[in-house]
Design a protein around this motif. Sequence first.
Motif, PDB file in Angstrom:
ATOM      1  N   VAL A 112       0.838  -1.201   0.000  1.00 40.53           N
ATOM      2  CA  VAL A 112       0.000   0.000   0.000  1.00 40.53           C
ATOM      3  C   VAL A 112       0.876   1.255   0.000  1.00 40.53           C
ATOM      4  O   VAL A 112       0.608   2.212  -0.748  1.00 40.53           O
ATOM      5  N   GLN A 113       1.936   1.271   0.815  1.00 41.86           N
ATOM      6  CA  GLN A 113       2.833   2.435   0.850  1.00 41.86           C
ATOM      7  C   GLN A 113       3.485   2.671  -0.512  1.00 41.86           C
ATOM      8  O   GLN A 113       3.600   3.817  -0.952  1.00 41.86           O
ATOM      9  N   ASP A 114       3.893   1.601  -1.181  1.00 42.99           N
ATOM     10  CA  ASP A 114       4.460   1.743  -2.530  1.00 42.99           C
ATOM     11  C   ASP A 114       3.429   2.321  -3.492  1.00 42.99           C
ATOM     12  O   ASP A 114       3.734   3.210  -4.286  1.00 42.99           O
ATOM     13  N   GLY A 115       2.206   1.803  -3.409  1.00 39.46           N
ATOM     14  CA  GLY A 115       1.133   2.295  -4.276  1.00 39.46           C
ATOM     15  C   GLY A 115       0.808   3.757  -4.014  1.00 39.46           C
ATOM     16  O   GLY A 115       0.615   4.543  -4.948  1.00 39.46           O
ATOM     17  N   LEU A 116       0.755   4.126  -2.747  1.00 32.34           N
ATOM     18  CA  LEU A 116       0.485   5.523  -2.404  1.00 32.34           C
ATOM     19  C   LEU A 116       1.613   6.429  -2.888  1.00 32.34           C
ATOM     20  O   LEU A 116       1.364   7.572  -3.289  1.00 32.34           O
ATOM     21  N   GLY A 117       2.831   5.921  -2.874  1.00 30.13           N
ATOM     22  CA  GLY A 117       3.955   6.703  -3.387  1.00 30.13           C
ATOM     23  C   GLY A 117       3.790   7.020  -4.865  1.00 30.13           C
ATOM     24  O   GLY A 117       4.117   8.125  -5.320  1.00 30.13           O
ATOM     25  N   VAL A 118       3.247   6.077  -5.619  1.00 35.28           N
ATOM     26  CA  VAL A 118       3.043   6.267  -7.051  1.00 35.28           C
ATOM     27  C   VAL A 118       1.985   7.341  -7.319  1.00 35.28           C
ATOM     28  O   VAL A 118       2.123   8.134  -8.244  1.00 35.28           O
ATOM     29  N   ILE A 119       0.938   7.373  -6.510  1.00 35.68           N
ATOM     30  CA  ILE A 119      -0.155   8.316  -6.756  1.00 35.68           C
ATOM     31  C   ILE A 119      -0.138   9.516  -5.805  1.00 35.68           C
ATOM     32  O   ILE A 119      -1.108  10.259  -5.727  1.00 35.68           O
ATOM     33  N   SER A 120       0.976   9.724  -5.112  1.00 35.11           N
ATOM     34  CA  SER A 120       1.029  10.796  -4.107  1.00 35.11           C
ATOM     35  C   SER A 120       0.768  12.178  -4.697  1.00 35.11           C
ATOM     36  O   SER A 120       0.119  13.009  -4.065  1.00 35.11           O
ATOM     37  N   SER A 121       1.254  12.452  -5.913  1.00 33.54           N
ATOM     38  CA  SER A 121       1.015  13.780  -6.505  1.00 33.54           C
ATOM     39  C   SER A 121      -0.468  13.983  -6.798  1.00 33.54           C
ATOM     40  O   SER A 121      -1.000  15.088  -6.613  1.00 33.54           O
ATOM     41  N   ALA A 122      -1.164  12.947  -7.245  1.00 35.99           N
ATOM     42  CA  ALA A 122      -2.606  13.059  -7.496  1.00 35.99           C
ATOM     43  C   ALA A 122      -3.363  13.274  -6.190  1.00 35.99           C
ATOM     44  O   ALA A 122      -4.296  14.086  -6.130  1.00 35.99           O
ATOM     45  N   ILE A 123      -2.968  12.561  -5.145  1.00 38.99           N
ATOM     46  CA  ILE A 123      -3.608  12.738  -3.827  1.00 38.99           C
ATOM     47  C   ILE A 123      -3.418  14.167  -3.339  1.00 38.99           C
ATOM     48  O   ILE A 123      -4.347  14.790  -2.824  1.00 38.99           O
ATOM     49  N   GLU A 124      -2.215  14.705  -3.531  1.00 41.83           N
ATOM     50  CA  GLU A 124      -1.922  16.082  -3.109  1.00 41.83           C
ATOM     51  C   GLU A 124      -2.808  17.080  -3.850  1.00 41.83           C
ATOM     52  O   GLU A 124      -3.325  18.035  -3.259  1.00 41.83           O
ATOM     53  N   LYS A 125      -3.013  16.867  -5.148  1.00 42.80           N
ATOM     54  CA  LYS A 125      -3.872  17.760  -5.944  1.00 42.80           C
ATOM     55  C   LYS A 125      -5.318  17.705  -5.453  1.00 42.80           C
ATOM     56  O   LYS A 125      -5.998  18.735  -5.357  1.00 42.80           O
ATOM     57  N   VAL A 126      -5.813  16.514  -5.136  1.00 47.72           N
ATOM     58  CA  VAL A 126      -7.180  16.382  -4.615  1.00 47.72           C
ATOM     59  C   VAL A 126      -7.299  17.105  -3.271  1.00 47.72           C
ATOM     60  O   VAL A 126      -8.264  17.835  -3.031  1.00 47.72           O
ATOM     61  N   ARG A 127      -6.309  16.923  -2.400  1.00 46.91           N
ATOM     62  CA  ARG A 127      -6.326  17.617  -1.105  1.00 46.91           C
ATOM     63  C   ARG A 127      -6.329  19.132  -1.289  1.00 46.91           C
ATOM     64  O   ARG A 127      -7.051  19.850  -0.594  1.00 46.91           O
ATOM     65  N   ASP A 128      -5.524  19.628  -2.227  1.00 43.45           N
ATOM     66  CA  ASP A 128      -5.477  21.067  -2.494  1.00 43.45           C
ATOM     67  C   ASP A 128      -6.838  21.566  -2.969  1.00 43.45           C
ATOM     68  O   ASP A 128      -7.298  22.637  -2.556  1.00 43.45           O
ATOM     69  N   CYS A 129      -7.468  20.798  -3.849  1.00 40.23           N
ATOM     70  CA  CYS A 129      -8.794  21.187  -4.347  1.00 40.23           C
ATOM     71  C   CYS A 129      -9.816  21.233  -3.218  1.00 40.23           C
ATOM     72  O   CYS A 129     -10.592  22.180  -3.111  1.00 40.23           O
ATOM     73  N   VAL A 130      -9.823  20.220  -2.404  1.00 38.96           N
ATOM     74  CA  VAL A 130     -10.766  20.180  -1.281  1.00 38.96           C
ATOM     75  C   VAL A 130     -10.510  21.357  -0.344  1.00 38.96           C
ATOM     76  O   VAL A 130     -11.437  22.040   0.091  1.00 38.96           O
TER      77      VAL A 130
END
Length: 150
Positions: A112-130
């Motif tokens: 899961v940590q490896d997977g989250l590392g791959v999509i971390s930039s997308a998660i950051e963008k969603v957090r910024d939008c929210v």
Amino acid sequence: MTMFKEEKPVLQKLLEHNESRIAITTDMWTATNQKFCYVPCPHIEGVIVKVLMDCLSQYCLENKISTVVVDNATTNDAMMKILMDKFEKRSLMLKGDLLHLRCSAHILSLIVQDGLGVISSAIEKVRDCVSFWIPTPKRIENFEACRFLD
């Protein structure tokens, strides 16, 4: 601690007379509230084995172990090799073939940590939008109005 000191002999007696096998899971971490079993430094395989065997002996479990579940640390691999020699082969199930098990929760966490590392930039963008849209009711209204536009 008082309750522990009172109940420890009761548990020891219960486990001593128990004929079932015991599977244990062990992990090491440094925490100020961790007081169950002190492992002196350095935390190398020989030291860990000694502390674990002492703990198992206190509860008469050294000949009742079915499996030992540990995480994927290389120290644990070395520890399990030493531990295998500490147990009587005849007391182990399948001559110890299943003694060393790797913690599936730890493996899943690594995946899961490896997977989250791959999509971390997308998660950051969603957090910024929210963070942008929810601070005021007017922004929420504007957002909701935009979602129906095609």
